[in-house]
Design a protein around this motif. Structure first.
Motif, PDB file in Angstrom:
ATOM      1  N   GLY A 310     -66.167  27.578  10.586  1.00  0.00           N
ATOM      2  CA  GLY A 310     -66.925  28.820  10.528  1.00  0.00           C
ATOM      3  C   GLY A 310     -66.558  29.710  11.705  1.00  0.00           C
ATOM      4  N   GLN A 311     -67.212  30.867  11.769  1.00  0.00           N
ATOM      5  CA  GLN A 311     -66.908  31.832  12.830  1.00  0.00           C
ATOM      6  C   GLN A 311     -67.381  31.296  14.179  1.00  0.00           C
ATOM      7  OE1 GLN A 311     -68.609  35.663  12.201  1.00  0.00           O
ATOM      8  NE2 GLN A 311     -67.070  36.738  13.428  1.00  0.00           N
ATOM      9  N   TYR A 342     -61.944  28.952  25.857  1.00  0.00           N
ATOM     10  CA  TYR A 342     -63.095  29.811  25.546  1.00  0.00           C
ATOM     11  C   TYR A 342     -64.237  29.025  24.893  1.00  0.00           C
ATOM     12  CZ  TYR A 342     -59.998  29.790  21.467  1.00  0.00           C
ATOM     13  OH  TYR A 342     -59.160  29.396  20.455  1.00  0.00           O
ATOM     14  N   THR A 343     -64.208  27.690  25.022  1.00  0.00           N
ATOM     15  CA  THR A 343     -65.310  26.859  24.503  1.00  0.00           C
ATOM     16  C   THR A 343     -66.535  27.050  25.388  1.00  0.00           C
ATOM     17  OG1 THR A 343     -63.721  25.217  23.715  1.00  0.00           O
ATOM     18  CG2 THR A 343     -66.024  24.519  23.889  1.00  0.00           C
ATOM     19  N   ALA A 344     -67.664  27.414  24.784  1.00  0.00           N
ATOM     20  CA  ALA A 344     -68.890  27.688  25.554  1.00  0.00           C
ATOM     21  C   ALA A 344     -69.839  26.496  25.566  1.00  0.00           C
ATOM     22  CB  ALA A 344     -69.598  28.907  24.978  1.00  0.00           C
ATOM     23  N   ARG A 345     -70.030  25.871  24.381  1.00  0.00           N
ATOM     24  CA  ARG A 345     -70.972  24.741  24.287  1.00  0.00           C
ATOM     25  C   ARG A 345     -70.378  23.676  23.380  1.00  0.00           C
ATOM     26  NH1 ARG A 345     -74.242  28.784  22.978  1.00  0.00           N
ATOM     27  NH2 ARG A 345     -74.607  27.980  20.876  1.00  0.00           N
ATOM     28  N   PHE A 389     -67.588  28.597  20.377  1.00  0.00           N
ATOM     29  CA  PHE A 389     -66.679  29.416  21.177  1.00  0.00           C
ATOM     30  C   PHE A 389     -67.345  30.705  21.620  1.00  0.00           C
ATOM     31  CE2 PHE A 389     -63.288  27.387  18.303  1.00  0.00           C
ATOM     32  CZ  PHE A 389     -63.170  26.296  19.155  1.00  0.00           C
ATOM     33  N   SER A 390     -66.846  31.262  22.730  1.00  0.00           N
ATOM     34  CA  SER A 390     -67.365  32.547  23.233  1.00  0.00           C
ATOM     35  C   SER A 390     -66.564  33.726  22.664  1.00  0.00           C
ATOM     36  CB  SER A 390     -67.292  32.578  24.768  1.00  0.00           C
ATOM     37  OG  SER A 390     -65.953  32.358  25.195  1.00  0.00           O
ATOM     38  N   GLN A 391     -65.427  33.428  22.020  1.00  0.00           N
ATOM     39  CA  GLN A 391     -64.622  34.478  21.390  1.00  0.00           C
ATOM     40  C   GLN A 391     -63.837  33.872  20.234  1.00  0.00           C
ATOM     41  OE1 GLN A 391     -62.117  35.150  24.970  1.00  0.00           O
ATOM     42  NE2 GLN A 391     -60.361  34.680  23.658  1.00  0.00           N
ATOM     43  N   GLU A 392     -63.279  34.707  19.410  1.00  0.00           N
ATOM     44  CA  GLU A 392     -62.521  34.211  18.268  1.00  0.00           C
ATOM     45  C   GLU A 392     -61.162  33.684  18.697  1.00  0.00           C
ATOM     46  OE1 GLU A 392     -62.121  36.520  14.757  1.00  0.00           O
ATOM     47  OE2 GLU A 392     -64.161  37.326  14.870  1.00  0.00           O
ATOM     48  N   SER A 393     -60.714  32.666  17.969  1.00  0.00           N
ATOM     49  CA  SER A 393     -59.381  32.122  18.231  1.00  0.00           C
ATOM     50  C   SER A 393     -58.340  33.042  17.611  1.00  0.00           C
ATOM     51  CB  SER A 393     -59.269  30.719  17.622  1.00  0.00           C
ATOM     52  OG  SER A 393     -57.941  30.277  17.663  1.00  0.00           O
ATOM     53  N   HIS A 394     -57.308  33.386  18.401  1.00  0.00           N
ATOM     54  CA  HIS A 394     -56.277  34.301  17.909  1.00  0.00           C
ATOM     55  C   HIS A 394     -55.015  33.570  17.462  1.00  0.00           C
ATOM     56  CE1 HIS A 394     -58.691  37.636  19.180  1.00  0.00           C
ATOM     57  NE2 HIS A 394     -58.731  37.198  20.424  1.00  0.00           N
ATOM     58  N   GLY A 395     -55.021  32.270  17.511  1.00  0.00           N
ATOM     59  CA  GLY A 395     -53.829  31.510  17.114  1.00  0.00           C
ATOM     60  C   GLY A 395     -54.224  30.210  16.459  1.00  0.00           C
ATOM     61  N   ASN A 396     -53.286  29.284  16.440  1.00  0.00           N
ATOM     62  CA  ASN A 396     -53.546  27.968  15.877  1.00  0.00           C
ATOM     63  C   ASN A 396     -54.411  27.165  16.849  1.00  0.00           C
ATOM     64  OD1 ASN A 396     -53.501  25.445  14.752  1.00  0.00           O
ATOM     65  ND2 ASN A 396     -51.303  25.452  14.326  1.00  0.00           N
ATOM     66  N   ILE A 397     -55.586  26.778  16.404  1.00  0.00           N
ATOM     67  CA  ILE A 397     -56.534  26.115  17.315  1.00  0.00           C
ATOM     68  C   ILE A 397     -55.997  24.773  17.829  1.00  0.00           C
ATOM     69  CG2 ILE A 397     -57.852  24.879  15.539  1.00  0.00           C
ATOM     70  CD1 ILE A 397     -60.374  25.691  17.095  1.00  0.00           C
ATOM     71  N   THR A 398     -55.172  24.104  17.010  1.00  0.00           N
ATOM     72  CA  THR A 398     -54.646  22.796  17.444  1.00  0.00           C
ATOM     73  C   THR A 398     -53.676  22.947  18.612  1.00  0.00           C
ATOM     74  OG1 THR A 398     -52.893  22.925  15.782  1.00  0.00           O
ATOM     75  CG2 THR A 398     -54.885  21.723  15.176  1.00  0.00           C
ATOM     76  N   ARG A 399     -53.076  24.126  18.769  1.00  0.00           N
ATOM     77  CA  ARG A 399     -52.163  24.347  19.894  1.00  0.00           C
ATOM     78  C   ARG A 399     -52.915  24.602  21.194  1.00  0.00           C
ATOM     79  NH1 ARG A 399     -47.294  28.184  17.510  1.00  0.00           N
ATOM     80  NH2 ARG A 399     -46.510  26.692  15.972  1.00  0.00           N
ATOM     81  N   GLU A 400     -54.183  24.973  21.067  1.00  0.00           N
ATOM     82  CA  GLU A 400     -54.967  25.284  22.265  1.00  0.00           C
ATOM     83  C   GLU A 400     -55.838  24.122  22.703  1.00  0.00           C
ATOM     84  OE1 GLU A 400     -56.744  29.268  22.171  1.00  0.00           O
ATOM     85  OE2 GLU A 400     -55.773  29.513  20.220  1.00  0.00           O
ATOM     86  N   ALA A 401     -55.782  23.006  21.966  1.00  0.00           N
ATOM     87  CA  ALA A 401     -56.587  21.824  22.315  1.00  0.00           C
ATOM     88  C   ALA A 401     -55.673  20.602  22.417  1.00  0.00           C
ATOM     89  CB  ALA A 401     -57.661  21.587  21.256  1.00  0.00           C
ATOM     90  N   GLY A 402     -56.215  19.553  23.053  1.00  0.00           N
ATOM     91  CA  GLY A 402     -55.480  18.287  23.139  1.00  0.00           C
ATOM     92  C   GLY A 402     -54.410  18.311  24.208  1.00  0.00           C
ATOM     93  N   PRO A 403     -53.600  17.242  24.297  1.00  0.00           N
ATOM     94  CA  PRO A 403     -53.701  16.022  23.490  1.00  0.00           C
ATOM     95  C   PRO A 403     -54.814  15.097  23.981  1.00  0.00           C
ATOM     96  CG  PRO A 403     -51.958  15.786  25.108  1.00  0.00           C
ATOM     97  CD  PRO A 403     -52.498  17.170  25.287  1.00  0.00           C
ATOM     98  N   VAL A 404     -55.079  14.058  23.179  1.00  0.00           N
ATOM     99  CA  VAL A 404     -56.094  13.066  23.547  1.00  0.00           C
ATOM    100  C   VAL A 404     -55.454  12.045  24.473  1.00  0.00           C
ATOM    101  CG1 VAL A 404     -57.625  11.265  22.667  1.00  0.00           C
ATOM    102  CG2 VAL A 404     -57.348  13.391  21.398  1.00  0.00           C
ATOM    103  N   ASN A 405     -56.154  11.755  25.571  1.00  0.00           N
ATOM    104  CA  ASN A 405     -55.657  10.780  26.544  1.00  0.00           C
ATOM    105  C   ASN A 405     -56.662   9.635  26.664  1.00  0.00           C
ATOM    106  OD1 ASN A 405     -53.767   9.956  28.654  1.00  0.00           O
ATOM    107  ND2 ASN A 405     -55.479  10.354  30.037  1.00  0.00           N
TER     108      ASN A 405
END
Length: 451
Positions: A310-311, A342-345, A389-405
């Motif tokens: 969702g948004q 830009y993750t807020a909560r 999020f505090s703002q909309e994602s402007h790209g592929n969200i998977t590129r802005e997160a991770g990797p899992v360690n």
């Protein structure tokens, strides 16, 4: 070479301080601690092991919650000084039995005597416990090991089991026990650090094991020892891919890329029956170091997924499955995953009936942290997290997160299947039968799953 050496507590208290050359201001310990405590450069949370402030090089390692620090104005080899600091910590532990703030304070006379023999005018002289016994004559004041966890492999072994005494490796190599007799025993620890990278679909991209066979001897008279490894042990990548998980008496086929041995090890019969012969020196030392990049079964499978929900919202699912026997239990597991800046909560959803699990959002570092007290072999655990999020994602969200360690410790388990077949000690008399302890532990080095 080095100008100063000092040991600081986690609070910044100066426990040990030695100035060898007088080239660095006396307030260097305070400057170092403030810099390390409030380190914020290059978006890193922790200070690197080597950094420079006002023309002074600070080189440090953190051992058992203590900072071992060397300072110098000259351009020395950082790896040499880091190795020296690690060896000082090891020698100090050999003499005190247990390394913590309390033991250092109670034995400061012995610690300064050791430092005077180890370093002269800033230059290392010797870091051999065996050699130092000829020059250091103070007896250590023994500290109760139950008060604080010990340094080194012993602190991670056998938690919650009764196979071995927990304080066995916290004894000093020089102190005599009540009654004037030493308990004859020897410890062999096979410690493996695993590096694995999983692709987003769960395939193994890279895998490597860095292993060491550590030995600590409390045997009087330095008897000869024979240490036998797997008979089907190969060194060098001569064969093809081996996916052998057998656990026979011989341990199955083990193929190591390369290895090296301690100077005291004799390899007369190693090529014939894979037996190492040595006369152990005092203190803790590495009998053998080895590296393995052949395919092996990773102890954990990690799958992670992040997708928009969702948004200004997204959902994260992390699954961890233990791919080892149910008789084995992993301890102190932490799973970390960076999230978009830009993750807020974040709200977490742990599985029903979850015991010993906590999940937290580190807002400053923008990272999810999932801690599990233990995982039994064969078990699978899942964490769900809802991000706002505090703002909309402007790209592929998977590129802005991770990797899992993932970080973990697994006592009495080794992924390479390298095993000690027997530990033979030359008998001084028919009744001579010292205690032998052989233990295995696997730790994560770099255990990463891509999104």
């Amino acid at each position: 070479m080095i100008t100063q050496f000092f040991v600081l507590s986690q609070r910044g208290d100066n426990i040990v301080f030695r100035d060898y050359r007088g080239e660095v201001p006396k307030g260097s310990a305070e400057i170092f601690f403030r810099k390390v405590k409030f380190w914020k450069e290059d978006e890193e949370e922790e200070a690197p092991p080597v950094f420079n402030v006002d023309g002074v090089n600070y080189i440090h390692v953190k051992v058992a919650g203590l900072f071992f620090v060397a300072t110098t104005r000259v351009n020395v080899s950082p790896s040499l000084v880091l190795e020296l600091l690690q060896r000082i910590a090891r020698v100090t532990k050999d003499y005190l039995g247990i390394l913590n703030e309390d033991s250092l304070r109670k034995n400061f006379v012995l610690v300064y005597e050791l430092l005077d023999e180890v370093i002269d005018f800033g230059y290392p002289q010797t870091t051999s416990t065996e050699v130092l016994k000829s020059y250091v004559f103070n007896e250590p004041i023994v500290v109760d090991a139950a008060r604080m966890p010990p340094l080194g492999p012993a602190s991670m072994f056998m938690q919650g089991t009764k196979r071995m005494p927990g304080t066995a490796v916290t004894k000093s190599v020089v102190a005599t026990e009540p009654g004037g007799r030493k308990r004859e025993e020897i410890f062999v620890d096979i410690i493996e650090k695993i590096s694995v990278t999983f692709s987003s679909s769960g395939y193994i991209l890279t895998s490597e094991i860095d292993g060491t066979i550590q030995m600590k001897s409390y045997l009087t008279g330095n008897p000869e020892i024979r240490l036998a490894l797997n008979e089907e042990l190969s060194i060098g990548r001569g064969g093809g891919s081996v996916y052998d998980y057998r656990s026979s008496a011989g341990g199955g086929v083990v193929i190591l890329d390369d290895c090296n041995f301690h100077e005291s090890v004799r390899l007369d019969s190693f090529d014939v029956d894979r037996t190492l012969t040595l006369i152990p020196s005092d203190g803790e030392f590495a009998v053998m170091n080895y590296r393995m990049t052949q395919e092996f079964k990773p102890p954990f499978r990690v799958n992670a997924l992040i997708e928009e929900a969702g948004q200004l919202k997204a959902e994260v699912i992390i699954k961890v499955r233990a791919d080892f026997s149910a008789s084995v239990t992993a301890n102190t597991i932490t799973v970390q995953m960076p999230v978009p800046t830009y993750t807020a909560r974040v709200s977490f959803e742990l599985e029903s009936g979850a015991v010993g699990q906590t999940a937290d959002f580190k807002e400053g570092a923008k990272r999810l942290e999932w801690s599990l007290k233990k995982i039994v072999g064969g078990a699978e655990h899942t964490l769900r997290a809802k991000l706002t999020f505090s703002q909309e994602s402007h790209g592929n969200i998977t590129r802005e997160a991770g990797p899992v360690n993932m970080n973990f410790t697994i006592p009495m388990y080794n992924a390479s299947k390298l095993q000690v077949r027997y530990l033979q000690i030359a008998k001084k008399s028919p009744s001579y039968n010292p205690y032998r302890w052989v233990r295995y532990v696997t730790q994560s080095n770099s255990y990463v799953a891509r999104l």
